[in-house]
Every structure is written in C-alpha cells, then in structure tokens.
Motif scaffolding. Structure first.
Motif, short mmCIF file in Angstrom:
data_model
loop_
_atom_site.label_atom_id
_atom_site.label_comp_id
_atom_site.label_asym_id
_atom_site.label_seq_id
_atom_site.Cartn_x
_atom_site.Cartn_y
_atom_site.Cartn_z
N TYR A 181 36.21 -24.27 61.64
CA TYR A 181 36.18 -23.87 60.21
C TYR A 181 35.28 -24.94 59.42
O TYR A 181 34.87 -26.13 60.01
CB TYR A 181 37.68 -24.05 59.40
CG TYR A 181 38.60 -23.04 59.79
CD1 TYR A 181 38.37 -22.01 59.25
CD2 TYR A 181 39.79 -23.70 60.41
CE1 TYR A 181 39.61 -20.98 59.50
CE2 TYR A 181 40.76 -22.64 60.59
CZ TYR A 181 40.57 -21.35 60.19
OH TYR A 181 41.55 -20.52 60.44
N PRO A 209 33.33 -26.16 55.74
CA PRO A 209 33.26 -25.96 54.29
C PRO A 209 32.35 -24.85 53.77
O PRO A 209 31.28 -24.72 54.11
CB PRO A 209 33.07 -27.40 53.67
CG PRO A 209 33.60 -28.07 54.71
CD PRO A 209 33.11 -27.60 55.93
N ARG A 213 42.94 -20.21 55.47
CA ARG A 213 42.79 -21.48 55.87
C ARG A 213 42.67 -22.23 54.31
O ARG A 213 43.10 -23.39 54.14
CB ARG A 213 41.60 -21.69 56.54
CG ARG A 213 41.23 -23.12 56.72
CD ARG A 213 42.31 -23.92 57.32
NE ARG A 213 41.60 -25.54 57.54
CZ ARG A 213 41.80 -26.27 56.35
NH1 ARG A 213 42.32 -25.95 55.30
NH2 ARG A 213 41.30 -27.47 56.81
N SER A 214 41.96 -21.68 53.48
CA SER A 214 41.44 -22.28 52.33
C SER A 214 42.66 -22.37 51.34
O SER A 214 42.68 -23.52 50.68
CB SER A 214 40.64 -21.32 51.56
OG SER A 214 39.16 -21.09 52.26
N GLN A 263 45.28 -23.79 52.00
CA GLN A 263 46.03 -24.92 52.56
C GLN A 263 45.49 -26.11 51.80
O GLN A 263 45.81 -27.44 52.20
CB GLN A 263 45.98 -25.11 53.93
CG GLN A 263 46.52 -23.93 54.79
CD GLN A 263 46.54 -24.20 56.24
OE1 GLN A 263 45.98 -25.26 56.78
NE2 GLN A 263 46.58 -23.24 56.87
N SER A 264 44.48 -26.19 51.17
CA SER A 264 43.61 -26.93 50.44
C SER A 264 42.95 -26.66 49.17
O SER A 264 43.17 -25.47 48.93
CB SER A 264 42.81 -27.84 51.37
OG SER A 264 41.70 -27.07 51.54
N ASP A 265 42.38 -27.57 48.41
CA ASP A 265 41.76 -27.29 47.26
C ASP A 265 40.14 -26.66 47.52
O ASP A 265 39.67 -26.24 46.55
CB ASP A 265 41.61 -28.36 46.33
CG ASP A 265 42.94 -28.80 45.59
OD1 ASP A 265 43.75 -28.10 45.63
OD2 ASP A 265 43.04 -30.10 45.56
N ALA A 266 39.86 -26.66 48.83
CA ALA A 266 38.53 -26.43 49.08
C ALA A 266 38.62 -24.88 49.75
O ALA A 266 39.59 -24.42 50.18
CB ALA A 266 37.92 -27.31 50.12
N GLN A 267 37.23 -24.17 49.84
CA GLN A 267 37.15 -22.96 50.53
C GLN A 267 36.55 -23.16 51.99
O GLN A 267 35.60 -23.93 51.95
CB GLN A 267 36.52 -21.90 49.62
CG GLN A 267 37.22 -21.70 48.36
CD GLN A 267 36.46 -20.72 47.64
OE1 GLN A 267 35.06 -20.70 47.47
NE2 GLN A 267 37.03 -19.85 46.58
N PHE A 268 36.99 -22.54 52.75
CA PHE A 268 36.48 -22.76 54.23
C PHE A 268 35.93 -21.38 54.77
O PHE A 268 36.60 -20.15 54.45
CB PHE A 268 37.71 -23.26 55.07
CG PHE A 268 37.89 -24.65 54.85
CD1 PHE A 268 37.27 -25.61 55.48
CD2 PHE A 268 38.69 -25.25 54.05
CE1 PHE A 268 37.40 -26.96 55.14
CE2 PHE A 268 39.11 -26.41 53.64
CZ PHE A 268 38.38 -27.24 54.24
#
Length: 292
Positions: free
Chosen positions: A53, A55, A69-70, A72-77
């Motif tokens: 993965y 960013p 996957r995105s 799971q966090s504040d960012a996009q992957f």
C-alpha cells in the motif's frame, strides 16, 4: 489588482503553450525512428501479486484507492501490485539555468536536448505499455496522451537556480529511473539521490549532457566566465592556462559519476549536444533493459 483582459490572457496562454506541440512533434519523430528500427523493451514479468500500500498522491483516480485499507486511518491508500512498479519509469530532468547553455546558435541548449530526449523516451516507453512520471510534477507514473501533455508542460519550465538538484521523492520501489543533467553542480546531491534509489531497489541510468565547448574548453586570452543564472562570475586574462586543470576536474567528475552508477547497478554515459539525438535515445532505451 484587475484581472487581465480576455484577449491578453489568451495571447499569453498561447505564447506559453506554443513550444509544447513542437516539442511533442519532434519527440514523436525521434521516437518513430527507433520504433521503425525494431527496437523493443524486453522485460521479465513480475506477476500480478499484491505488493504494497502507498499513500494516495495527487493524480490518483478514485477507483485506484483501497477504501477498506483507507478506512483504518485518516489517510487514503492505493493498493499496488508488483508489475505496476516493474513497469514504471521515473524521469528527473535538470531544468536549471545551467542547462540553458549553448556555445553556438547552431546547437541546441543542453536543456532543449534533455527535454527532447525525455519526451521521446516517454513516448517509446508508453507505446510499450509502461508508465512514466516526471519527478518535478510530483505525480505517480501514468500512461496515455494526457500524461504526455503533462510531461511536455513540465519540461517547458525553467527553474531559477544555477544548478539542478536530483529529486527522487515519490519514486516507486523496484521501478526504473533516469536522471538527466550536466551534473556540474554539487555532486553530493546526486550521490544522495542514487543512494536513496538503490535502497529502494530502483535500477536506472545517469545521463550527462554537455555542450561540446564544455568538453573541449576552447577559450583563450581574457575571458569572463559567468554562470547562466548570474550568481557566479570569474574573470581571467589567460583562459588557456586553465584548460588542463578544467579538463582534469571534468574527468574526475565523470569518473565519480561512473563509479556511483556502477556501485548502484546503474549505467552512466555522457552525451554532447552536437551528437546524434537518435543514438542518445537508443542508449537511454537500452539502459533501462537488463535483469531486474
């Protein structure tokens, strides 16, 4: 501050865009000579397995984002596979003031030759199904006519610095890279970029472009040497006395670049702007072949 009149804005935009179709047309003609000659890229496939993965970057499409996957966090992957990295080529092309030098009106500047070669190489690689990115754009490798237009636009800009600094930021691990410059600036920056690439498993080439006068140093008598950006100037009454020392320094620089490339598993070559652009393109194309 008032907005420019539509007629003024249009004429300014047309003047800015004018070099782009010409650059693309020249690059298409140059690339066609290699395609007609039957030269092709032969790379071993790397499979379609999930690899990593990364960013999301500007220019990534919404459908390329892995939303699970995105979440799971504040960012996009973005989910990448092995073959996507193997078929990606990153180009860093020095657009500094130093690259605008030409010792004769009958010769292209170093920057113009670098731009032509980078554009033609991009066309060839994309015709072979590979994705290309221009480092200065800060976008991931892509394929297609729109990407070629973006690359042409990026190659038309000139940086307001005397010497360029290689930038390997955002290069995909296990991809390919070409760094194009006269490499007359601080060499430590080049060594740092190549070392970073080597750590990421990136293979590639250092391609030095020089004006023939920079190789021969034909100057005599009183001469004022001024950098293209105007930041440095040196006057001498006996330029000929500097020739041997200059040539020794240039030879040392080439040897250091060659050693750097060899230690990273890369290739190195020097091209002069009075030499054939076609042979230079063939070398670049071939330099990206070989075992991965």
């Amino acid at each position: 501050m008032s907005e420019p009149a539509p007629s003024t804005l249009r004429s300014s935009a047309e003047a800015l865009a004018a070099p782009l179709p010409d650059l693309q047309a020249q690059a298409e003609r140059l690339a066609r000579t290699l395609l007609l000659g039957g030269h092709g890229r032969r790379q071993a496939g790397m499979g379609d397995e999930f690899w990593q993965y990364r960013p999301a970057q500007m220019g990534d499409s919404a459908r390329s984002i892995d939303w699970r996957r995105s979440a799971q966090s504040d960012a996009q992957f973005v989910r990448e596979k092995e073959w996507q990295a193997a078929q990606s080529v990153h180009l860093w092309v020095d657009r500094s003031a130093a690259m605008q030098f030409a010792s004769s009106k009958d010769l292209p500047s170093k920057g113009a030759r670098a731009g032509l070669l980078a554009m033609a190489l991009s066309i060839l690689l994309m015709k072979g199904g590979e994705r290309v990115a221009l480092a200065s754009l800060g976008t991931p490798p892509r394929i297609g006519a729109l990407q070629l237009t973006r690359i042409a636009e990026g190659l038309s800009t000139i940086e307001e610095v005397d010497y360029g600094t290689p930038d390997a930021t955002g290069f995909l691990p296990h991809s390919n890279a070409v760094l194009m410059s006269d490499f007359m600036g601080p060499i430590e920056a080049v060594e740092e970029a190549v070392s970073k690439c080597a750590d990421l498993g990136i293979k590639g080439a250092l391609f030095q472009i020089l004006d023939p006068a920079e190789e021969a140093f034909p100057y005599q008598g009183r001469t004022i040497f001024t950098s293209m950006g105007g930041a440095m100037s040196h006057e001498t009454l006996r330029a000929g006395d500097l020739r041997d020392r200059y040539r020794d320094r240039l030879a040392e620089r080439k040897d250091r670049l060659s050693t750097l490339a060899q230690s990273a598993g890369w290739r190195f070559d020097t091209h002069h702007t009075d030499s054939s652009a076609q042979s230079a393109l063939l070398w670049l194309y071939a330099a990206l072949e070989g075992p991965r």
